[in-house]
Scaffold this active site. Sequence first.
Site, PDB file in Angstrom:
ATOM      1  N   HIS A  42       0.857  -1.194   0.000  1.00 11.07           N
ATOM      2  CA  HIS A  42       0.000   0.000   0.000  1.00 11.07           C
ATOM      3  C   HIS A  42       0.893   1.243   0.000  1.00 11.07           C
ATOM      4  O   HIS A  42       1.878   1.311   0.727  1.00 11.07           O
ATOM      5  CB  HIS A  42      -0.924  -0.008   1.222  1.00 11.07           C
ATOM      6  CG  HIS A  42      -1.991   1.049   1.137  1.00 11.07           C
ATOM      7  ND1 HIS A  42      -1.751   2.368   1.446  1.00 11.07           N
ATOM      8  CD2 HIS A  42      -3.289   0.986   0.739  1.00 11.07           C
ATOM      9  CE1 HIS A  42      -2.865   3.071   1.252  1.00 11.07           C
ATOM     10  NE2 HIS A  42      -3.810   2.250   0.820  1.00 11.07           N
ATOM     11  N   GLU A  56       0.613   4.114   1.284  1.00 10.40           N
ATOM     12  CA  GLU A  56       0.820   4.779   2.585  1.00 10.40           C
ATOM     13  C   GLU A  56       1.921   4.059   3.381  1.00 10.40           C
ATOM     14  O   GLU A  56       2.761   4.695   4.024  1.00 10.40           O
ATOM     15  CB  GLU A  56      -0.479   4.789   3.398  1.00 10.40           C
ATOM     16  CG  GLU A  56      -0.268   5.510   4.730  1.00 10.40           C
ATOM     17  CD  GLU A  56      -1.430   5.366   5.701  1.00 10.40           C
ATOM     18  OE1 GLU A  56      -2.586   5.251   5.249  1.00 10.40           O
ATOM     19  OE2 GLU A  56      -1.165   5.356   6.918  1.00 10.40           O
ATOM     20  N   THR A  85      -3.070   4.174   8.663  1.00  5.22           N
ATOM     21  CA  THR A  85      -4.249   4.906   9.157  1.00  5.22           C
ATOM     22  C   THR A  85      -5.577   4.257   8.779  1.00  5.22           C
ATOM     23  O   THR A  85      -6.601   4.559   9.380  1.00  5.22           O
ATOM     24  CB  THR A  85      -4.260   6.344   8.583  1.00  5.22           C
ATOM     25  OG1 THR A  85      -4.217   6.251   7.156  1.00  5.22           O
ATOM     26  CG2 THR A  85      -3.094   7.154   9.097  1.00  5.22           C
ATOM     27  N   SER A  96      -8.141   0.946   0.560  1.00  3.26           N
ATOM     28  CA  SER A  96      -7.942   0.121   1.758  1.00  3.26           C
ATOM     29  C   SER A  96      -9.130   0.251   2.707  1.00  3.26           C
ATOM     30  O   SER A  96      -9.709  -0.732   3.153  1.00  3.26           O
ATOM     31  CB  SER A  96      -6.648   0.564   2.462  1.00  3.26           C
ATOM     32  OG  SER A  96      -6.519  -0.063   3.709  1.00  3.26           O
ATOM     33  N   ASN A  97      -9.526   1.496   2.998  1.00  2.00           N
ATOM     34  CA  ASN A  97     -10.584   1.649   4.009  1.00  2.00           C
ATOM     35  C   ASN A  97     -11.922   1.113   3.513  1.00  2.00           C
ATOM     36  O   ASN A  97     -12.732   0.636   4.303  1.00  2.00           O
ATOM     37  CB  ASN A  97     -10.645   3.097   4.508  1.00  2.00           C
ATOM     38  CG  ASN A  97     -11.366   4.007   3.547  1.00  2.00           C
ATOM     39  OD1 ASN A  97     -12.566   4.153   3.619  1.00  2.00           O
ATOM     40  ND2 ASN A  97     -10.629   4.607   2.622  1.00  2.00           N
ATOM     41  N   SER A 145     -12.854   7.684   0.324  1.00  2.00           N
ATOM     42  CA  SER A 145     -12.494   8.335  -0.942  1.00  2.00           C
ATOM     43  C   SER A 145     -13.645   8.315  -1.954  1.00  2.00           C
ATOM     44  O   SER A 145     -13.452   8.680  -3.112  1.00  2.00           O
ATOM     45  CB  SER A 145     -11.259   7.652  -1.538  1.00  2.00           C
ATOM     46  OG  SER A 145     -11.398   6.244  -1.483  1.00  2.00           O
TER      47      SER A 145
HETATM   48  S1  SF4 Z   1      -8.710   8.045   5.612  1.00  2.00           S
HETATM   49 FE1  SF4 Z   1      -8.810  10.234   5.240  1.00  2.00          FE
HETATM   50  S2  SF4 Z   1      -8.498  11.259   7.229  1.00  2.00           S
HETATM   51 FE2  SF4 Z   1      -7.859   9.120   7.407  1.00  2.00          FE
HETATM   52  S3  SF4 Z   1      -5.655   9.233   7.031  1.00  2.00           S
HETATM   53 FE3  SF4 Z   1      -6.636   8.691   5.075  1.00  2.00          FE
HETATM   54  S4  SF4 Z   1      -6.967  10.667   4.058  1.00  2.00           S
HETATM   55 FE4  SF4 Z   1      -6.517  11.108   6.235  1.00  2.00          FE
END
Ligand code: SF4
Length: 324
Positions: free
Chosen positions: A124, A126, A165, A224-225, A267
């Site tokens: 990833h 990040e 994150t 990812s989220n 996103s």
């Molecule tokens: S999900 Fe959004 S608020 Fe959380 S670290 Fe990533 S860009 Fe920043």
Amino acid sequence: MQVILAQPRGFCAGVKRAIKIVSRAIEVYGAPLYVRHEIVHNRTVVEELKAKGAIFVDDISQVPDGATLIFSAHGVPRSVSDEAHARPLRIFDATCPLVTKVHRQVVKLHNNGKKIIMIGHAGHPEVEGTMGQIDEGIYLVESVDGVNALELESTSDDLSYVTQTTISVDDAAEVISALKSKFPSITEPKKNDVCYATQNRQDAVKRLADACDLVLVVGSVTSSNSNRLREVAERHGCTAKLIDTAADMQEDWFEGIGTVGITAGASAPEFLVQQVIERLRSAYPSLTVTTQDGDEENVAFPMPRGLWDSDLEAARAQKEHRHG
Ligand code: SF4
């Protein structure tokens, strides 16, 4: 059929800022401009910005001298930042400030002589950006198995950890617990680095999964989220599907379904959620839509210098003058 919308869902403060940086930089400094990596992991957002004149590149060697370059919300390794700043480029950093905070923490821990374990997903951007803040002494673990396989001196008290994150809050807790039992003297941060937006969306999708027969997560497969939201809903016993847009929905998913929950990754734009509702309404005209109880988020991050309101106003005035 009933639809329940997650609250909160969709854009977080870091994504809003990153998209605004690209849009505003095009308006102030002109197209084309270059973005290293997808600015945020959403296909629709990327296509819209491409149409405005953004060119997405994997490597900054693809960016010509004199151009405007933007780093994506996920952040970049120090080597990339150094390489870019050594060239004649106008650079804007759209790294989410919450990711930058983790970068600073890594550097601080390293300077204090700590080895660092990063909890996150291999490959990833990040994770690459965060691990790339230092040259050595940082190790990636993705799971409890990864902790078990880690070959480090287990009595070491010069060990600390940081987290990606956007990982699953529950997975992170399991990995942290395994780290603490393997390395009892590991230094713990005051709080793990899973961001407020990830935490809030995962909390909301758990409540959604309890109330629904099916959960739709609007988000791209690269996000990812968004993937974590689908997994969290499934772990709570609810079938969940990740869809980029309404066009990805399949009719047979809804057979025998009474309540559909809809959420969106950090996103994914809200208009995509509304298109999902419209497509459902055209198939189920008596559809009712309610929104979960949940806190409004009021986090906002400032724009970088060079993209302030005053810069935008000056660019617009100049354009008007030219055309006047
Ligand atoms: S999900 Fe959004 S608020 Fe959380 S670290 Fe990533 S860009 Fe920043």
